[in-house]
Design a protein around this motif. Sequence first.
Motif, PDB file in Angstrom:
ATOM      1  N   ALA A  72     -28.792 -40.099  -1.793  1.00  0.00           N
ATOM      2  CA  ALA A  72     -28.668 -39.386  -2.945  1.00  0.00           C
ATOM      3  C   ALA A  72     -28.927 -38.627  -3.856  1.00  0.00           C
TER       4      ALA A  72
ATOM      5  N   ALA B  95     -21.501 -45.688  -4.749  1.00  0.00           N
ATOM      6  CA  ALA B  95     -22.585 -45.387  -4.393  1.00  0.00           C
ATOM      7  C   ALA B  95     -22.064 -45.871  -2.305  1.00  0.00           C
TER       8      ALA B  95
ATOM      9  N   ARG C 298     -22.488 -38.104  -7.644  1.00  0.00           N
ATOM     10  CA  ARG C 298     -22.082 -39.472  -6.788  1.00  0.00           C
ATOM     11  C   ARG C 298     -20.961 -39.254  -7.264  1.00  0.00           C
TER      12      ARG C 298
ATOM     13  N   LYS D 231     -26.656 -44.838  -6.273  1.00  0.00           N
ATOM     14  CA  LYS D 231     -26.097 -44.032  -5.249  1.00  0.00           C
ATOM     15  C   LYS D 231     -25.840 -44.057  -4.233  1.00  0.00           C
ATOM     16  N   VAL D 232     -27.084 -44.792  -3.639  1.00  0.00           N
ATOM     17  CA  VAL D 232     -26.773 -45.397  -2.101  1.00  0.00           C
ATOM     18  C   VAL D 232     -27.268 -46.673  -2.366  1.00  0.00           C
TER      19      VAL D 232
ATOM     20  N   ILE E 169     -31.989 -45.466  -5.171  1.00  0.00           N
ATOM     21  CA  ILE E 169     -31.667 -45.934  -3.915  1.00  0.00           C
ATOM     22  C   ILE E 169     -31.972 -47.454  -3.810  1.00  0.00           C
TER      23      ILE E 169
END
Length: 259
Positions: A201, A99, A205, A50-51, A15
Motif C-alpha cells: 500500500a 488495487a 497505485r 490500493k490493496v 487497505i
Amino acid sequence: MPEFDTLKFTRSGPIVDVVLDRPEAANGMNDTLTRELAEAAALCDDAAVKVVTITGEGRFFCAGGDLKAVSSASSPGAYVDGMAQDLHRAMSTFARMDAVVITAVNGVAAGAGFPLAVSGDLVIAAESASFTMAYTKAGLSPDGGSSYLLPRLIGLRRTQELMITNRVLRAAEAADWGLVTTVVPDAELPTALRELATRTASGARKSNAAVKQLLLTSYSSTFEDQVAREAQLISACADSDDGKEGVAAFLGKRRPEFA
C-alpha cells in the motif's frame, strides 16, 4: 462499512480486508456468498483503495461450492449457474481493478476455492494449506477461472493432472509449482499478510495498476501491441504525480512518498 452475511469486510486507509466467513461450512460457496463477494469486489474497485486482501475464517480458506446447498436446490443447474456467474464477476473485478489483490491461504483451498486462492496478484500460504480441484470427484467440471488461470501459471500437463486426478498439493509443492508467492508458518500468516499489505500500500497505485493491465494482456497480444501498450502506460505513469515523486525520490536518494 457495508454489512454482509457471509463475509467480513473492513477497511483501514487504503487497505480493504475481505474474509470468507462461513466457517461452519468450511467457507463453502453458496448463492449468498458468491453474490456478496461480487458486491464486495465492486466496493473495492475504488480509486482510494490500493490493496485488497482475501482470506478465510477458521481452518479453511474455502472448500469450494456448498454441495448441500446445490443438492437442495429445486434446479441444481440453475443454482450452480447463478453462483458461477456471481463468482466470475467477482474474480473479473478483482483481476481488473487497479488495487493489488493479496490472497492469504490459511487452510484447505478446494474446488472454486482453489482458483480464488491463486488468483491474487500475490499469494501467501500457511504451511498447512493445501490445494485440490475436487470437481470430478463430484461429477462436476471446473469453474472459477481455473481453466484460464492454471495453464498460464503451471502449464497444461500439470493442470490436467490436478483437474483429472484431483491430486492434493501441499503449500510447499504449490510454491514450487509457481502457484504461491511465499509460504510461512501458520502462526505467522496474519502478521505476514499485514506486513505485505502495508508495504504494498505504500507503493505507487498507478504503477501497480499498470503491471496488472500489462500482464492481463501479455498472452493475447502480439509483441508489437504489447510494447505499444507498455509505452502508453509508462508515459502515463511518468506524467502522474506518483511518477514525478518516484523519479524525484530516486534522484534525491530518499524514500518516495506516494499518494
